[in-house]
Write an enzyme that holds these catalytic residues in place. Structure first.
Site, PDB file in Angstrom:
ATOM      1  N   ASP A  30       0.850  -1.188   0.000  1.00  0.00           N
ATOM      2  CA  ASP A  30       0.000   0.000   0.000  1.00  0.00           C
ATOM      3  C   ASP A  30       0.891   1.245   0.000  1.00  0.00           C
ATOM      4  OD1 ASP A  30      -3.219   0.521   1.066  1.00  0.00           O
ATOM      5  OD2 ASP A  30      -1.793   2.201   1.096  1.00  0.00           O
ATOM      6  N   GLY A  98     -15.104   3.253   4.251  1.00  0.00           N
ATOM      7  CA  GLY A  98     -13.755   3.705   3.943  1.00  0.00           C
ATOM      8  C   GLY A  98     -13.220   3.253   2.601  1.00  0.00           C
ATOM      9  N   HIS A 105     -10.155  -5.243  -3.164  1.00  0.00           N
ATOM     10  CA  HIS A 105      -8.819  -5.438  -2.582  1.00  0.00           C
ATOM     11  C   HIS A 105      -8.964  -5.864  -1.133  1.00  0.00           C
ATOM     12  CE1 HIS A 105      -9.985  -1.205  -2.272  1.00  0.00           C
ATOM     13  NE2 HIS A 105      -9.384  -1.195  -1.096  1.00  0.00           N
TER      14      HIS A 105
END
Ligand code: 5GP
Ligand code: ZN
Length: 119
Positions: A30, A98, A105
């Site tokens: 990330d 969120g 993912h």
């Protein structure tokens, strides 16, 4: 999907720090990690999110969890005999939860103690 950022990452049109790849999924770091290890397990085929899963997506979703389990072992985060250690797996489903990238993912988050419930 032409404009999808994760499709572009899967196609290597946008650089990423990959850690694992097979015919179904790509795993990369990330860009904005929330823990010492923060990986994203992404299906190569575009799927919007859990909210749009179809029966034919069940294989790849199960595979995403299995890849996460293997990464947990290889990276040393698998829970031990005392069930200590570990990692968190998260799907954010929709904006209120969120989700900001609308390509499915699985977050793999590890390397620090995490609280519950999330904020
Ligand atoms: P979400 O908020 O949708 O559950 O998670 C999306 C994640 O993708 C976020 O943690 C965000 O930091 C990450 N992300 C967004 N754009 C990029 C990018 O271009 N490269 C990488 N490696 N991660 C990204
Ligand atoms: Zn996509």
């Amino acid at each position: 999907m032409e404009d999808c950022i994760f499709c572009k990452i899967v196609r290597k049109e946008i650089p990423s720090r990959g850690v694992y790849e097979d015919e179904l999924v790509y795993v990369f770091h990330d860009i904005n990690p929330v823990a010492p290890t923060h990986l994203l397990v992404v299906p190569k085929r575009h799927i919007v999110g859990v909210q749009s899963l179809e029966p034919e997506d069940r294989e790849v979703v199960g595979h995403m969890f299995y890849v996460a389990r293997k990464l947990g072992e290889e990276l040393g985060y698998a829970p031990n005999e005392e069930l200590a250690g570990g990692y968190r797996l998260v799907f954010n489903v929709g904006k209120d939860a969120g989700q900001s990238v609308f390509h499915l993912h699985l977050h793999f988050i590890a390397g620090r103690t995490m609280g519950w419930p999330p904020g």
